[in-house]
Design an enzyme around this catalytic site. Structure first.
Site, short mmCIF file in Angstrom:
data_model
loop_
_atom_site.label_atom_id
_atom_site.label_comp_id
_atom_site.label_asym_id
_atom_site.label_seq_id
_atom_site.Cartn_x
_atom_site.Cartn_y
_atom_site.Cartn_z
N ASP A 1 5.17 -0.25 -6.90
CA ASP A 1 3.95 -0.57 -7.65
C ASP A 1 2.76 0.17 -7.06
O ASP A 1 1.70 0.21 -7.65
CB ASP A 1 3.69 -2.09 -7.61
N ARG B 1 0.85 -1.18 0.00
CA ARG B 1 0.00 0.00 0.00
C ARG B 1 0.90 1.24 0.00
O ARG B 1 1.89 1.31 0.73
CB ARG B 1 -0.92 0.02 1.23
N GLU C 1 -1.61 7.57 -6.02
CA GLU C 1 -2.00 6.75 -7.15
C GLU C 1 -3.49 6.80 -7.49
O GLU C 1 -3.88 6.43 -8.61
CB GLU C 1 -1.60 5.29 -6.92
N HIS D 1 0.37 -0.31 -10.38
CA HIS D 1 -0.40 -1.17 -9.46
C HIS D 1 -0.78 -2.46 -10.19
O HIS D 1 -1.94 -2.86 -10.22
CB HIS D 1 -1.65 -0.44 -8.96
#
Length: 329
Positions: free
Chosen positions: A257, A233, A262, A294
């Site tokens: 990622d 996260r 985001e 992601h």
């Protein structure tokens, strides 16, 4: 049961449609738009909605869903920090998730990020395409013989630990609940893992306790030339402190990622936008940082597992046979 899917990309539709013939009692409709207070009313006439990790399921959204008679939220992901669980409970809305789909998919992507940023594959790819075969700026590190620090050794962290062990790395880890099946791991306190590891990989859920666990203080404990990877996260990392650490040459490489900013970017094409004050743009400006979309979960096997478990959750709700591990509370 009638289910409305929000933020359904074509790959979502394709994956769920492969499974749908096995669930004749479920009627599914797909929307491109994500759920928010502005779009929640579109669920009128449905029994349940399906949402994803970046969906806005805050108080206002949930109030509208309850007003429209929604009793079930199906999260087609493991994370649920975007859901106001207290409000959902007050409104009598059940929230179900997919706690595990393919831990290997995420772990493999974590190691892909670690190896790519370590060996500067992103830079090398562009240079060679322009007929530049210089090795300047491409120096990497041997992972073999170095120490991997795994923060969180659930299914994904365990898979990452096994990959690191297979690379010939010493594996140390921090977890409140050590995995006794991983006999090659040496469990230590968080501060010790951060200070001893050459590769640090985050694999823990987001809680109030570990919010910004990677910050100026914990970064200062790390070795110089450390590689940091986050596939969990974004809010586990204080991005401003991370950027300062990168500027201070603390990191050999950073692979992300997930990241704090985001929500507006993830799964969207923003190639025509100018990200004027974007933290993302600042991260992308560094030569030793790789940011991906992601996508750690995004394999055929994982998508099939997500689709099946999500639809199983709907059927279990209908039959009042909810699996405790899939219930978010």
């Amino acid at each position: 049961m009638r289910i409305l899917f929000y933020d359904a990309k074509q790959y979502d539709v394709d994956s769920f449609e492969k499974e749908r013939p096995n669930y004749p009692d479920l009627e599914i409709e797909y929307l491109d738009t994500d759920i928010s207070p502005k779009t929640a009313a579109l669920a009128d006439g449905y029994d349940a909605i399906c949402a994803f990790v970046s969906s806005d399921l805050g108080e206002k959204t949930l109030d509208i869903l309850a007003d429209k008679g929604i009793k079930l939220i199906l999260m087609r992901c493991a994370g649920f920090n975007n859901v106001d669980l207290k409000k959902a409970e007050e409104l009598g809305i059940t929230v179900l998730r997919v706690p595990g789909y393919s831990p290997e998919a995420v772990a493999e992507h974590a190691m892909t990020l670690a190896m790519s940023v370590n060996r500067r594959i992103h830079k090398e790819y562009i240079k060679v395409r322009e007929n530049n075969f210089s090795l300047v700026g491409l120096m990497g590190l041997n992972f073999h013989g170095r120490t991997a620090g795994i923060i969180g050794t659930g299914k994904i962290g365990a898979a990452m630990a096994k990959i690191c062990h297979g690379f010939g790395m010493k594996v140390i880890a921090y977890d409140k609940y050590p995995n006794k099946n991983l006999d090659f791991i040496e469990y230590k306190e968080l501060g010790d893992v951060l200070s001893e590891a050459d590769l640090i990989s985050l694999h823990c859920p987001l809680t109030d306790e570990n919010y910004h666990m990677i910050n100026a203080h914990t970064i200062a404990k790390m070795k110089d030339d450390v590689v940091l990877v986050n596939t969990s996260r974004g809010e586990l990392v204080d991005t401003n402190d991370l950027i300062q650490g990168i500027r201070n040459h603390k990191f050999h490489g950073v692979g992300l990622d997930v990241y704090e900013e985001e929500r507006d970017n993830v799964f969207e094409n923003r190639s025509a936008d100018i990200l004027e004050s974007s933290v993302t743009a600042r991260l992308l400006s560094f030569p030793n940082v790789i940011v991906t979309s992601h996508q750690a979960f995004f394999t055929e096997e994982a998508m099939a597992a997500i689709s099946k478990t999500t639809l199983d959750n709907a059927v279990d709700f209908i039959n009042n046979e909810i699996k405790e591990m899939n219930l978010v509370k």
